[in-house]
Design an enzyme around this catalytic site. Structure first.
Site, short mmCIF file in Angstrom:
data_model
loop_
_atom_site.label_atom_id
_atom_site.label_comp_id
_atom_site.label_asym_id
_atom_site.label_seq_id
_atom_site.Cartn_x
_atom_site.Cartn_y
_atom_site.Cartn_z
N HIS A 174 0.83 -1.20 0.00
CA HIS A 174 0.00 0.00 0.00
C HIS A 174 0.87 1.25 0.00
O HIS A 174 1.32 1.71 1.06
CB HIS A 174 -0.93 0.01 1.22
CG HIS A 174 -2.03 -1.00 1.14
ND1 HIS A 174 -3.23 -0.73 0.52
CD2 HIS A 174 -2.09 -2.28 1.56
CE1 HIS A 174 -4.01 -1.81 0.58
NE2 HIS A 174 -3.33 -2.75 1.21
N ASP A 232 -12.67 21.52 11.63
CA ASP A 232 -13.47 21.24 10.44
C ASP A 232 -14.62 22.24 10.28
O ASP A 232 -14.77 22.88 9.24
CB ASP A 232 -14.04 19.82 10.49
CG ASP A 232 -13.00 18.80 10.91
OD1 ASP A 232 -11.81 19.06 10.65
OD2 ASP A 232 -13.36 17.77 11.50
#
Length: 522
Positions: A174, A232
């Site tokens: 990965h 956020d």
């Protein structure tokens, strides 16, 4: 139009990390389900295609497959479409083209050393012997005709492959995770060197495009945003305020589950500093009454989510009366890690836990949802926040779970236990900042455990709660390692907590990584 690389999601928990790495190379990327047909992929006009990993075995009944036509697509200029298969993506490619995939005698999870056999394209600039991250139980046992091995490990003779006469590549490891040392370089090689992309997509262009997109979509309607005060929702509020001005109203619900002094700080920051319309609601007593006696973490999250919606709806009704019409849009600061851990986002990914701000909104609220950061990671949002001149004190705040301290009080949630946790957590964070360690960790917090232990203070026996301290290092929150904080520092923090927080007589330090643990305890 930005050049684009399309990623087909086969259900990996890491799929968005692939998109993130491609974007770091300055190339716009989109994730789509692995069920797209070759014609649908061609219609997206990609410069390259990446096949993600996934939880299935290619030979399992019902496992997602890869049509041969997908590997024969051509770009607008008539050249073959470059394809990179990662883990399951490699195996699906190999099986489709006549190779063999079988269950490995020895599963491989974790770090491995990659020996590079050819560094002319995909591995340009990557040293042989570099560390890569493996996570697979199957492996290739026979290459498709016309393919060659370009890298191997001790346990994987076929760790990376390439077609000889067309731009088809595959890796068994990965490259998208931070544990692969040169993973960013590998994906950049694919995007820029193999696909020939210019690399002209930037956070600044994202801001311009998102503001234009929001203005076009919203028109003269009103938008409300559920503000928590975290990175956020704060950056989302500033972005939307720049796009809409006073047609944005932020609703801040104090659920009684916030950190010490946090509610007052949020109100002061957004009313006084940003001058954004803010409606604050104190609902702590209601949340605590609903949580009384609840132990199961999923039940906690559902109760908090349902109660939040109830309070939010009441605040919206009040705002509707003030405005003379009901707001049409609801904005959320949802990030991709929230989404991928909650739902099957764009592929068959596994559910880890429920996040209260993802889905779950009853249809009766009848809002259209705006989530400007739905496919971004925390550090990308921070980069956007800096361009929007959001103060660093907000951008550097550690992530905080939507359910707040309810999932850091293990077991029943009471005001008494919350107060203990607040004090311990405040001491931990204060000392991290004082010692210059706060910005060196991704997230740090205290957890109150549902056990009591015997202690001695002076000449008296105590029987009080245990506090766990948690600090992790990470780039994106998808994987994390426990922070190696100095022992002297931990001893100092423990001493302060035990001496200053009456009700806690023991502190422990969590040394678990993600995976296998999650960052939060619940």
């Amino acid at each position: 139009m930005h050049e684009k690389i399309v990623i087909l999601d086969y259900g990996s928990q890491y799929t968005q990390l692939i998109a993130r790495r491609v974007r770091e190379a300055g190339v716009y990327s989109e994730i789509h389900p692995c069920t797209l047909t070759p014609d649908e992929v061609a219609a997206l006009r990609p410069k390259g295609l990446i096949l993600s990993g996934g939880p299935c075995s290619v030979y399992d009944p019902g496992a997602p497959q890869l049509p041969r036509e997908m590997l024969e697509l051509r770009r607008e200029d008539g050249s073959p479409l470059p394809v990179l298969g990662i883990c399951y993506g490699l195996q699906a490619m190999a099986q489709t083209l006549g190779g063999a995939v079988e269950r490995a005698d020895r599963r491989e999870f974790g770090r491995a050393h990659l020996q590079i056999d050819d560094d002319s394209d995909l591995f340009a600039g990557v040293p042989s012997g570099t560390t890569v991250w493996m996570s697979h139980g199957d492996h290739l046992t026979r290459l498709p005709e016309g393919f060659e091995v370009i890298a191997h490990t001790e346990n994987a003779p076929i760790a990376a492959v390439r077609a000889v006469d067309r731009p088809l590549y595959g890796v068994q490891f990965h490259p998208e995770v931070v544990h692969t040392d040169y993973g960013r370089q590998i994906l950049q090689n694919f995007a820029l060197r193999i696909c020939g992309c210019r690399g002209d997509w930037t956070p600044a262009s994202f801001i311009e495009e998102k503001i234009a997109e929001v203005r076009e979509r919203v028109g003269d309607e009103h938008v409300i945003l559920g503000l928590s005060g975290g990175v956020d929702s704060s950056v989302a509020a500033v972005l939307l305020h720049r796009a809409l001005g006073d047609r944005l109203t932020c609703i801040f619900v104090d659920n009684g589950l916030l950190r010490k002094g946090e509610a007052a700080q949020v109100v002061a920051t957004f009313r006084d500093h940003f001058h954004i319309r803010l409606k604050a609601v104190d609902a702590g007593a209601l949340f605590l009454s609903r949580l009384e006696g609840v132990v199961d973490p999923e039940q906690k999250r559902k109760i908090i989510g349902a109660t939040f919606i109830e309070v939010f709806e009441q605040a919206t009704e009040e705002l509707t009366r003030e405005l003379g019409r009901r707001p049409r849009f609801l904005a959320q600061g949802t990030l991709y890690p929230d989404v991928i851990e909650s739902v099957s986002f764009r592929g068959p990914s596994a559910t880890i836990k429920t996040h209260h701000n993802v889905g779950g909104l009853p249809e009766k609220l009848n809002f259209e949802i705006i989530e400007p950061f739905r496919e971004l990671f925390k550090d990308e949002v921070r980069a956007i926040g800096r361009l929007l001149q959001v103060p660093e004190v907000i951008l550097h705040r550690h992530p905080f779970p939507g359910p707040g301290l309810a999932v850091r009080v293990i077991g029943p949630v009471t005001k008494e236990r919350l107060d203990l946790l607040r004090e311990a957590d405040a001491i931990f964070i204060e000392e991290l900042q004082r010692h210059g360690l706060y910005d060196q960790v991704w997230q740090a917090f205290a957890v109150l455990l549902p056990v009591q232990t015997v202690g001695v203070m002076g000449d008296e026996r105590t029987y009080e709660y245990v506090c766990a301290l948690r600090a992790v290092t990470s780039v994106d929150g998808m994987t994390a390692d426990w922070a190696r904080l100095p022992h002297e520092f931990l001893a100092h923090v423990s001493n302060r907590i035990v001496n200053e927080v009456r009700g806690i007589n023991r502190a422990v330090y969590d040394i678990s990584s993600k995976p296998p643990a999650t960052i939060e305890w619940e």
